[in-house]
Every structure is written in C-alpha cells, then in structure tokens.
Motif scaffolding. Sequence first.
Motif, PDB file in Angstrom:
ATOM      1  N   PRO A  56       0.808  -1.233   0.000  1.00  7.77           N
ATOM      2  CA  PRO A  56       0.000   0.000   0.000  1.00  7.77           C
ATOM      3  C   PRO A  56       0.838   1.279   0.000  1.00  7.77           C
ATOM      4  O   PRO A  56       0.474   2.260  -0.659  1.00  7.77           O
ATOM      5  CB  PRO A  56      -0.826  -0.121   1.289  1.00  7.77           C
ATOM      6  CG  PRO A  56      -0.868  -1.574   1.589  1.00  7.77           C
ATOM      7  CD  PRO A  56       0.440  -2.124   1.123  1.00  7.77           C
ATOM      8  N   GLU A  60       0.750   4.059  -2.914  1.00  7.60           N
ATOM      9  CA  GLU A  60       0.383   5.429  -2.560  1.00  7.60           C
ATOM     10  C   GLU A  60       1.422   6.418  -3.080  1.00  7.60           C
ATOM     11  O   GLU A  60       1.081   7.501  -3.562  1.00  7.60           O
ATOM     12  CB  GLU A  60       0.251   5.553  -1.042  1.00  7.60           C
ATOM     13  CG  GLU A  60      -0.122   6.947  -0.560  1.00  7.60           C
ATOM     14  CD  GLU A  60      -1.463   7.441  -1.105  1.00  7.60           C
ATOM     15  OE1 GLU A  60      -1.614   8.677  -1.252  1.00  7.60           O
ATOM     16  OE2 GLU A  60      -2.347   6.602  -1.386  1.00  7.60           O
ATOM     17  N   GLN A  61       2.692   6.024  -3.007  1.00 11.38           N
ATOM     18  CA  GLN A  61       3.740   6.890  -3.530  1.00 11.38           C
ATOM     19  C   GLN A  61       3.651   7.015  -5.056  1.00 11.38           C
ATOM     20  O   GLN A  61       3.960   8.077  -5.616  1.00 11.38           O
ATOM     21  CB  GLN A  61       5.116   6.367  -3.119  1.00 11.38           C
ATOM     22  CG  GLN A  61       5.404   6.527  -1.639  1.00 11.38           C
ATOM     23  CD  GLN A  61       6.805   6.077  -1.284  1.00 11.38           C
ATOM     24  OE1 GLN A  61       7.776   6.821  -1.462  1.00 11.38           O
ATOM     25  NE2 GLN A  61       6.926   4.858  -0.791  1.00 11.38           N
ATOM     26  N   ARG A  63       0.854   7.019  -6.705  1.00 13.67           N
ATOM     27  CA  ARG A  63      -0.244   7.956  -6.938  1.00 13.67           C
ATOM     28  C   ARG A  63       0.179   9.394  -6.649  1.00 13.67           C
ATOM     29  O   ARG A  63      -0.174  10.323  -7.388  1.00 13.67           O
ATOM     30  CB  ARG A  63      -1.444   7.557  -6.065  1.00 13.67           C
ATOM     31  CG  ARG A  63      -2.730   8.322  -6.383  1.00 13.67           C
ATOM     32  CD  ARG A  63      -3.173   8.041  -7.814  1.00 13.67           C
ATOM     33  NE  ARG A  63      -4.304   8.878  -8.177  1.00 13.67           N
ATOM     34  CZ  ARG A  63      -5.521   8.396  -8.437  1.00 13.67           C
ATOM     35  NH1 ARG A  63      -5.754   7.098  -8.375  1.00 13.67           N
ATOM     36  NH2 ARG A  63      -6.490   9.217  -8.771  1.00 13.67           N
ATOM     37  N   GLU A  64       0.943   9.585  -5.581  1.00 18.17           N
ATOM     38  CA  GLU A  64       1.428  10.927  -5.259  1.00 18.17           C
ATOM     39  C   GLU A  64       2.346  11.459  -6.361  1.00 18.17           C
ATOM     40  O   GLU A  64       2.281  12.641  -6.726  1.00 18.17           O
ATOM     41  CB  GLU A  64       2.164  10.905  -3.920  1.00 18.17           C
ATOM     42  CG  GLU A  64       1.256  10.684  -2.723  1.00 18.17           C
ATOM     43  CD  GLU A  64       2.029  10.481  -1.426  1.00 18.17           C
ATOM     44  OE1 GLU A  64       3.285  10.481  -1.490  1.00 18.17           O
ATOM     45  OE2 GLU A  64       1.393  10.314  -0.372  1.00 18.17           O
TER      46      GLU A  64
END
Length: 526
Positions: A56, A60-61, A63-64
């Motif tokens: 996860p 998430e990174q 997406r960032e």
Amino acid sequence: MKLALAQLDYTIGDFAGNSSKIIHSVRQAKTEGAQLVVFAEQAISGRPAYDLLNDPVFLEQCREALEEIAGHCNGITAIVGLPLQVENKTISAAAIIRDGKIVKFVGKRNVISRDETQHLGNSKGFEIVDVDGVNIAVVIGSDIHIPNLDFGSDTDLILSLKSTIYSRGIVARRHEFYSKMAYRKQAKLAVLNHIGGQTDIVYDGWSTVFNEKGECIAQLKGFEEDFTVVDLAAPLEALPLPEQNKNANVYRAIKLGLHDFFVKNGFSKACVGLSGGIDSAVTCALAVEVLGRENVRGLIMPSKYSSDHSVEDAVALAQNLGIRHDIVPITDTYTAMREAITPLFDGKPFDVTEENMQAHIHGAMLMALSNKLGYIVLNTNNKSESAVGYTTLYGDTVGAISILGDLYKTEVYSLARYINRKERIISENTLTKAPSAELRPEQKDTDYLPDYELLDVILYRLIEENQSVDEIATAGFDYDTVKKVYTLFIRNGYKRYQNPPVLRLSTVTLGKGKILPLTYDLSCLL
C-alpha cells in the motif's frame, strides 16, 4: 498531431528520480510543440517491482508521484504508465493526463509474464482516447499480442506502452510484428519501450513509430535513453531497421545491465577471479568498459596444477586492460586443507572432491577481498557449464551477478572476438587453447563433456526449443551423447537454484525461463 516519445531509464521505487525524468520530458515536449507525450508501462514505479506492487505504501507513492507529474502537464496531454490499485487488486495502467488533470486510466488485460502473474490482476484492456481530435487506441504491455484485437475503423493511432525485455533477435522480430500490425490495421502505430537494467533484466529501447503502410518513420536508439517528437501529419521518409549485429547487441545489453546493476545498487568497484580462461577474460573486459579500469581488480590464484601460460594469459589481460592485479598462489592453502580433511576420507583416492576444494578456495579468496575492501565479485560462469553442472557450488558460483550466465560457451568466444575488434585485449592463446578448469594434471573440459560446439547445439535444442532426447537424436545426434547431456541438465538443477542472478540475454534463461522441480522421477523425461 505532434507526438513526443520519451524512452527513459527508470529505477524501481525511485519516485523522485523517475518523476523528475518524466517532468523534464514533459517540459521538453511542450517546448518542441508536441500535443501528446508518452511514457513506458509502469514508468512511475519502474519495473518489475514484484511484491512491491501489492504494498500500500508503494502504491500510494505512485499515486502521489502521478499527481505531481500531472501538475506539470498544462497545455499538453501525457500518457504515463504506473501500477494502480483498483477493487482490491493492482493493475498495470496508463494514466491519461490532460491540461494538468488526470482524466482517465486504461488497464492491462493480458497479464502473462512470470514477473507479473503473481502480483498483478487483469483489467478491461485497451481503450480509445480522443486527443485533439485524434482517436488513439491505448494498449498496455502484452495486450498488443492478443489475437484479433479490433480497434475499430476510426482509430488513427495505436499506442503501445511496453516494457519488453531484451533477448537475442528480439529487435528484428518486434519490428516485423509491429510493421505487419500497422499495415493490417491501416493505422499509425507507436511503440514506447523501457530502457535500462533492473537486476537480471535489460530493457533495450528501440521505440518505434510506423505509418499505415507498415513503414518505420521514427526509430529511437537501442540501449540508450532517447527522446523525439514525430509529426504524424507530415510525410516522413521510411527508415530501415538499423543493422542488428548479434554480438554488438549482446555487448551493449551486458554493458547496460551491468552499469545499472552497479549504479542502482550504489556499487562502484568489482573484482574478478582471473584464470587465463575465456570466461574470466570476457567478464573482466566488460567490467572495465562499464566501471573504468580504476574500479576493477583482478585476482589470479594459481595452484600447483595451473599451467604457466594460464598465469601469463591472466597477467597479460590485466596489463592490456590496465587494471590492478594480484597473484595469490593457493598451493599452500590447498595442501593445508587437504591435510586437515584427508584423515576423514577413509583412504579413498583423489577425485573431484580434491578438485573442487581448489575452486572453494578461489571463491573464499574473492569473497574475502570483497568483504574487506568493498569490491563486488562478478561471477564468470557461462550457460553451457551451468546447464550441465560443470560448476563448483560455493566456488565457481560465487558472485553478486552473472553477466555471462545466459551465453553458451561458443557465444562467449564470439563475444571475445567482438571485444577484440579494434585491438587485442584478450590474448590469442586464451581464444585458441583447449578450455580447462586446471584442477588436476592435464585436465580438459572435454574429459567430462562433449566438445562445446556439439554441446551447445544440443543444449539449445533442449533449453530454447524444449526438444526431448528422442527429438534431438532423430535430428542426427548420437543418442547416448544426447541422453548424457539431458541427464546432466536435469540432475544439476539444484546447483542452478543457488546461482547468483543471471543477466537475461536469451528467450529462455536458466533459473527464470526454465524452471524444473528439484525432486521428481527423472524417468518421466528420459
């Protein structure tokens, strides 16, 4: 439409570095008037990320980083590959970014690579995206190879985001496949491939654009980062496929893979055990090409069975390359080891046990140099010897990476001659003398194995073409010889399981492309 293709070398998990490269290319595309800029499959994360694809924090990174990239895409459309979590699974996707906003994701349907099947799920597949009135079929990875793909008659451009691993001959095969597809679909076709090394993988680049006639109208470089803008509305001259010299491509692939293995892991120095033989000579020469002579060190470890010419050949190589080399005789160490262990052997005669003890000492010496002074040991095995188990575990098999482990012995000789194309780096004696491990008096490889010219042909049929003993024998080879080779291959799988990572250069790499269980009834294959 002006289409920009950014063929870049990404590092897995280096979101800051990967994003910086992508943003730089977006700016360059805008400067050159492109309406669309395209990046490879999983560009943001790097590939293959294996189990990180289900982490996860990692996702998430991704997406960032995508959000940051989108903020630099005002006035242009960008298509960027990344792993994406959708409905409790991770897919390989392409983000469509328009005027600074993420407007759509297109996912990969056909997840077939062994590097991905356990880590990625299937998605819908290609979609048609309108970019400034141009209908573009966005296709991710291996989806382009799904039979009878119907993009519709209104498709102007097929865009394939790829991450194709290099193997010998693949560039020409890939060029022919895309040329025929463009002609068959009567649409322009652009292929954007990865470039760079990721542990045992090399992505070769050679991104291309074809017109509706199947003619190549743009060709990016092989084995290098590259960027170009193509005006798809302009009448562009057809380009021939650059000459595909097998040895030249293998040479460049190894250099790229070795370079990125060291740079991306923060390594700088390598050591090689120099025996005077062809494998260590080629490994050392390539290391010097990549790392520089000041960062490569040779260790020559003669025993009482080593011939004078082997030491001379090893020294000559080191001098030709201009590297530091040290001669550390192992005779006393070997004698002490034999004296210590021989009382446990119950009077049994000299055999492969004592031979292998010398190889174990070689491995220990190299690892000592590595541990004390920070050198990374390069393994020198080739595919022929690994296939039949003609290697000593914890001796010949030491090393952080094997750069020749996917080349048959005869291919190593061909590569050596290519290295010598401008000047004689590897001595003629090394190229012409009978191969020998020199672990006992007058030893030759042919004492145990067929001549490499014959062995390699049999192994190629066995490994790459997956032929049985009967099939190979029927093709004109001696049945007993084929059976011996086949048996050696099967029985030595346990050694291959313990090999260092092998740089993939063929369609079937031992340990990745040819995986056999360690415990099974051999009669099922003989």
